[in-house]
Design an enzyme around this catalytic site. Structure first.
Site, PDB file in Angstrom:
ATOM      1  N   ARG A 171       0.826  -1.219   0.000  1.00 50.52           N
ATOM      2  CA  ARG A 171       0.000   0.000   0.000  1.00 50.52           C
ATOM      3  C   ARG A 171       0.861   1.271   0.000  1.00 50.52           C
ATOM      4  NH1 ARG A 171      -5.631  -0.984   1.440  1.00 50.52           N
ATOM      5  NH2 ARG A 171      -5.948  -2.836   0.201  1.00 50.52           N
ATOM      6  N   ARG A 208      -7.268  11.299  -6.025  1.00 48.40           N
ATOM      7  CA  ARG A 208      -8.437  10.425  -5.924  1.00 48.40           C
ATOM      8  C   ARG A 208      -9.717  11.187  -5.588  1.00 48.40           C
ATOM      9  NH1 ARG A 208     -10.607   7.201  -6.063  1.00 48.40           N
ATOM     10  NH2 ARG A 208     -10.964   6.113  -4.130  1.00 48.40           N
ATOM     11  N   ASP A 218      -6.598  -3.224  -7.713  1.00 47.77           N
ATOM     12  CA  ASP A 218      -7.172  -3.865  -6.536  1.00 47.77           C
ATOM     13  C   ASP A 218      -7.393  -5.339  -6.819  1.00 47.77           C
ATOM     14  OD1 ASP A 218      -8.297  -2.854  -3.773  1.00 47.77           O
ATOM     15  OD2 ASP A 218      -9.561  -4.506  -4.433  1.00 47.77           O
TER      16      ASP A 218
END
Ligand code: 1CP
Length: 368
Positions: free
Chosen positions: A38, A51, A87
């Site tokens: 991450r 984002r 993802d």
């Protein structure tokens, strides 16, 4: 369409820092390589800005956005590897399931699998090249834009972890709905795990064809299984994935290191070190020296600082890294956290972690 969404020719720039790839294979390196799970994430203000107001999976479908998010942490820190922004849940989506990212809740499946009959609703023969083409384009674009700075890691969720999300409908601490299937519907469970394995193999091969230089398989929900369930419902599929991917790559003369990360699966460490992966990733609940003993030099190891150690002052981070390096040794070792970074972590401390790994490992290597 963005011009960067166009497939680019695959004459990739020459790799300048191969410490990560060498460590995967247990070879000598000038320093211990380091990256963070991450590493592209909400702890970075530039990530939050990129984002903001955008749907998570729409971002995953934009190669240009994935490329930008992958590169952001590399601009700040001298990580030795990049991991493509995507993802694990893009696979259930490709199989026809609706998955949404709900703010404050995480990934959510409005219609999770309930009973074995629901398997009939899934797309069992997924055209991976068509459905997940956006991931492949993101990898190709990012490999170019990295300009050979560091290698690019591709990844997937493992079959059991994906099955758990598909049945739970989102995150869960017990995985009790998914485990109910294992005990009540073992045959249907194997049918689903096999279906996922076939798709994952194609997906990983597609990532390599697109430019991924290493592959990580995330079995994030290993900890919910006991040793016997792990043996039956996780390990055989993890093995199958590595074997099939490697066999296929061999045909074209390619050899890409593979990492297996089974979070909280310490009971399976011996087996994981003999399951065709070059690297076994470790969470922070395993002591470095005992991990080395139990894996007997068969594999390289990756991990495993407690992510929460990043809340400590910088001097303490250095001390923790020093102990970790002394426990693992400098050969066949890739420094990382035992799981992903949290959104409230201070980027400066991430920098301190990376710097401590580089500085202390160089010091240890100079003593040799
Ligand atoms: O809006 C956001 O930014 C949400 C946070 C986020 C991010 C940054 C999610 C939602 N996914 C990601 C990207 C992501 N996911 C990466 C990017 C590359 C990098 O590491 O920098 C990777 C490798 C993953 C993989 C992933 N997704 C895993 C395996 C790793 C792990 O954490 O064990 C899992 C379990 C997921 C599911 C998922 N996606 C996002 C969340 C919050 C979760 C976990 C939900 C839960 O189970 O509670």
């Amino acid at each position: 369409m963005d011009k960067d969404d166009l497939i680019l020719p695959k004459d990739f720039p020459k790799l300048k820092n191969d410490a990560f790839l060498l460590a995967c294979r247990g070879q000598e390196t000038p320093h211990v390589p380091v990256w963070c799970m991450r590493q592209a994430g909400r702890y970075l203000p530039e990530f939050r800005e990129s984002r903001a107001g955008k749907d998570f999976f729409a971002t995953c479908r934009s190669p240009a956005a994935c490329c930008e998010l992958t590169l952001q942490p590399l601009r700040r820190f001298p990580f030795d590897a990049a991991i493509i922004f995507s993802d694990i849940l893009v696979i259930p989506q490709a199989m026809g399931m609706d998955v949404q990212m709900v703010a404050g809740k995480g990934p959510t499946f409005p219609e999770p699998l309930k009973e074995p009959e629901d398997l009939l609703l899934l797309q069992s023969k997924v055209d991976v090249n068509k459905e997940l083409d956006y991931v492949f384009k993101a990898i190709t674009l990012t490999r170019h834009k990295l300009e050979g700075k560091v290698p690019l890691i591709g990844f997937t969720g493992a079959p059991w972890t994906l099955m758990a999300y598909m049945i739970e409908g989102g995150g869960s601490t017990t995985q009790s709905k998914a485990k109910r299937w294992l005990y009540r519907h073992p045959e249907a469970s194997h049918q689903l795990l096999k279906m996922l394995t076939d798709i994952i193999v194609e997906y990983l091969l597609g990532q390599v064809a697109a430019g991924a230089q290493a592959l990580q398989v995330f079995e994030s929900h290993a900890g919910c299984l006991g040793p016997a369930e792990f043996q039956e419902f996780s390990l055989p599929y993890l093995r199958d994935i590595a074997r099939k991917v490697k066999d296929q790559l061999k045909v074209s003369g390619q050899d890409v290191p593979m990492i297996v990360f089974a979070k909280d699966g310490h009971y399976g460490l011996e087996d994981l070190s003999q399951s065709h992966y070059e690297v076994v990733g470790l969470d922070w609940t395993i002591d470095p020296r005992s991990a080395r003993e139990r894996t007997g030099g068969k594999v390289s190891l990756q991990g495993n600082m407690d992510p929460c150690a990043l809340y400590a002052p910088k001097e303490r981070i250095y001390e923790i890294v020093k102990k970790m390096l002394e426990g693992f040794g400098t050969r066949g070792y890739i420094a990382n956290l035992g799981h992903g970074l949290y959104p409230d972590m201070d980027p400066e401390n991430v920098g301190a972690f990376v710097e401590a790994v580089h500085a202390h490992s160089r010091h240890l290597l100079n003593l040799k």
